[in-house]
Design a protein around this motif. Sequence first.
Motif, PDB file in Angstrom:
ATOM      1  N   VAL A 315      -8.605  13.458  20.062  1.00 32.48           N
ATOM      2  CA  VAL A 315      -8.719  13.630  21.514  1.00 32.48           C
ATOM      3  C   VAL A 315     -10.157  13.983  21.864  1.00 32.48           C
ATOM      4  CG1 VAL A 315      -7.913  14.904  23.540  1.00 32.48           C
ATOM      5  CG2 VAL A 315      -6.309  14.359  21.691  1.00 32.48           C
ATOM      6  N   ARG A 316     -10.693  13.301  22.871  1.00 32.70           N
ATOM      7  CA  ARG A 316     -12.064  13.550  23.323  1.00 32.70           C
ATOM      8  C   ARG A 316     -12.054  13.885  24.813  1.00 32.70           C
ATOM      9  NH1 ARG A 316     -15.325  10.719  19.479  1.00 32.70           N
ATOM     10  NH2 ARG A 316     -14.145  10.838  17.528  1.00 32.70           N
ATOM     11  N   PHE A 317     -12.887  14.858  25.193  1.00 32.16           N
ATOM     12  CA  PHE A 317     -13.100  15.193  26.599  1.00 32.16           C
ATOM     13  C   PHE A 317     -14.583  15.010  26.905  1.00 32.16           C
ATOM     14  CE2 PHE A 317      -9.438  17.681  25.232  1.00 32.16           C
ATOM     15  CZ  PHE A 317      -8.513  17.360  26.212  1.00 32.16           C
ATOM     16  N   ASP A 318     -14.860  14.182  27.908  1.00 34.58           N
ATOM     17  CA  ASP A 318     -16.239  13.807  28.235  1.00 34.58           C
ATOM     18  C   ASP A 318     -16.694  14.410  29.553  1.00 34.58           C
ATOM     19  OD1 ASP A 318     -18.115  12.133  26.802  1.00 34.58           O
ATOM     20  OD2 ASP A 318     -16.480  10.699  26.614  1.00 34.58           O
ATOM     21  N   LEU A 319     -17.932  14.873  29.595  1.00 37.13           N
ATOM     22  CA  LEU A 319     -18.631  15.215  30.829  1.00 37.13           C
ATOM     23  C   LEU A 319     -19.864  14.330  30.882  1.00 37.13           C
ATOM     24  CD1 LEU A 319     -19.306  16.918  33.342  1.00 37.13           C
ATOM     25  CD2 LEU A 319     -20.414  18.561  31.806  1.00 37.13           C
ATOM     26  N   ASN A 320     -19.997  13.552  31.957  1.00 38.53           N
ATOM     27  CA  ASN A 320     -21.069  12.571  32.053  1.00 38.53           C
ATOM     28  C   ASN A 320     -21.799  12.743  33.381  1.00 38.53           C
ATOM     29  OD1 ASN A 320     -22.604  10.240  31.407  1.00 38.53           O
ATOM     30  ND2 ASN A 320     -21.236   8.981  32.645  1.00 38.53           N
ATOM     31  N   VAL A 321     -23.121  12.751  33.340  1.00 35.50           N
ATOM     32  CA  VAL A 321     -23.960  12.853  34.534  1.00 35.50           C
ATOM     33  C   VAL A 321     -24.742  11.552  34.670  1.00 35.50           C
ATOM     34  CG1 VAL A 321     -25.819  14.113  35.677  1.00 35.50           C
ATOM     35  CG2 VAL A 321     -24.131  15.351  34.306  1.00 35.50           C
ATOM     36  N   LEU A 322     -24.816  11.022  35.885  1.00 32.85           N
ATOM     37  CA  LEU A 322     -25.510   9.763  36.141  1.00 32.85           C
ATOM     38  C   LEU A 322     -26.596   9.976  37.195  1.00 32.85           C
ATOM     39  CD1 LEU A 322     -22.091   9.190  36.326  1.00 32.85           C
ATOM     40  CD2 LEU A 322     -22.961   6.918  35.807  1.00 32.85           C
ATOM     41  N   TYR A 323     -27.668   9.221  37.063  1.00 31.78           N
ATOM     42  CA  TYR A 323     -28.747   9.280  38.056  1.00 31.78           C
ATOM     43  C   TYR A 323     -29.260   7.866  38.311  1.00 31.78           C
ATOM     44  CZ  TYR A 323     -33.162  10.282  40.383  1.00 31.78           C
ATOM     45  OH  TYR A 323     -34.199  10.310  41.284  1.00 31.78           O
TER      46      TYR A 323
END
Length: 340
Positions: A315-323
């Motif tokens: 199981v993976r939990f992702d936090l992703n920020v985009l610009y």
Amino acid sequence: MKKLKVIFIGVIMLAFVSGAAFSQTDLFNINALQRAIGDFADDVALSLPFNSTMGLNWSDAHIGKFFPSLPPHFGVGITTGFTTFGNGSFDGVLNSIGAGGVIPSELTNLGMPMLGYTVDARIGGFFLPFDVGVKFGIIPPLKLDGYAIDYLLVGADIRYAVVDSKLSPIKVSVGIGYNHLKGGIAVPLGKGLSFEEPTTGYKLSLGDPKLGFLWGTDTIELKGQVSFKLPFITPYAGAGLSMAFSHAGYKFNTNIKVYDDQDTEVASGIPNEVISALNNMGITGVTSNGFESIKKEDSFNMRLFGGISLNLTVVRFDLNVLYNLTGGQVGVTFGARVQI
């Protein structure tokens, strides 16, 4: 899923909470509306291609081969989040018809959040070190208290690992992807509006009008990514360069009556000279039931993305920020998936 739909409608409709109360100015300037829709389309060209890149930004630059590999590598999950959209153009369109000022001023600098979600799946390659991903997100047309909204985001990519060694936690991949995003929102505008067509002098009365904002984009993106896998976390970063083919505009659904310069109703419908004059302004599909104006914009876009995942066995939990380097928009997504 029902809760997600309610949240999506709630945030997007924040900009239009007073739409139903519109009617303070029943005569508007059609030229001002056309200028405002041009600004709206320019905003779309910067914001929508960026929004369409949500999903499939998994932490691993390459998930491994499906065959030959034991276990075979694949995964499936869900991503949700938002990117910002410059609210000035939305407010400009509404202001041009006398319904401006309904977007909270607190969003002026940050931009209005555009929510989205996708169901993501990715499978490793056969023999060669590549993987293929697909994503799909949809909210079927929904109606609520006279408002309507719809949303569709689909996409796919293929990535090839240029650095992928079992002896190193570092992975680097390059790839290409395609995204298709379209959506819209319809807003009731009270009992009636009217405007004068400036070249012919005829006045068009719009009964029970509903204004629909329409937008869509198709993007082709080249992207690269690097990831660094540690025992329980995987930090990662990447960049993308895309070409986008976008469109945006409005559509009025309404009952149209036409009056001459003596305020006498024209009984024969909409005169051809009025239709021709509106066409010359970029307004098409003119009938007694409404009209629309759609503007197309092509654009190059550059974005950065990165974040970290928490790895718990499969199981993976992702936090992703985009610009968005092109337009300055920002975004945040959260993801959860099962990945082998």
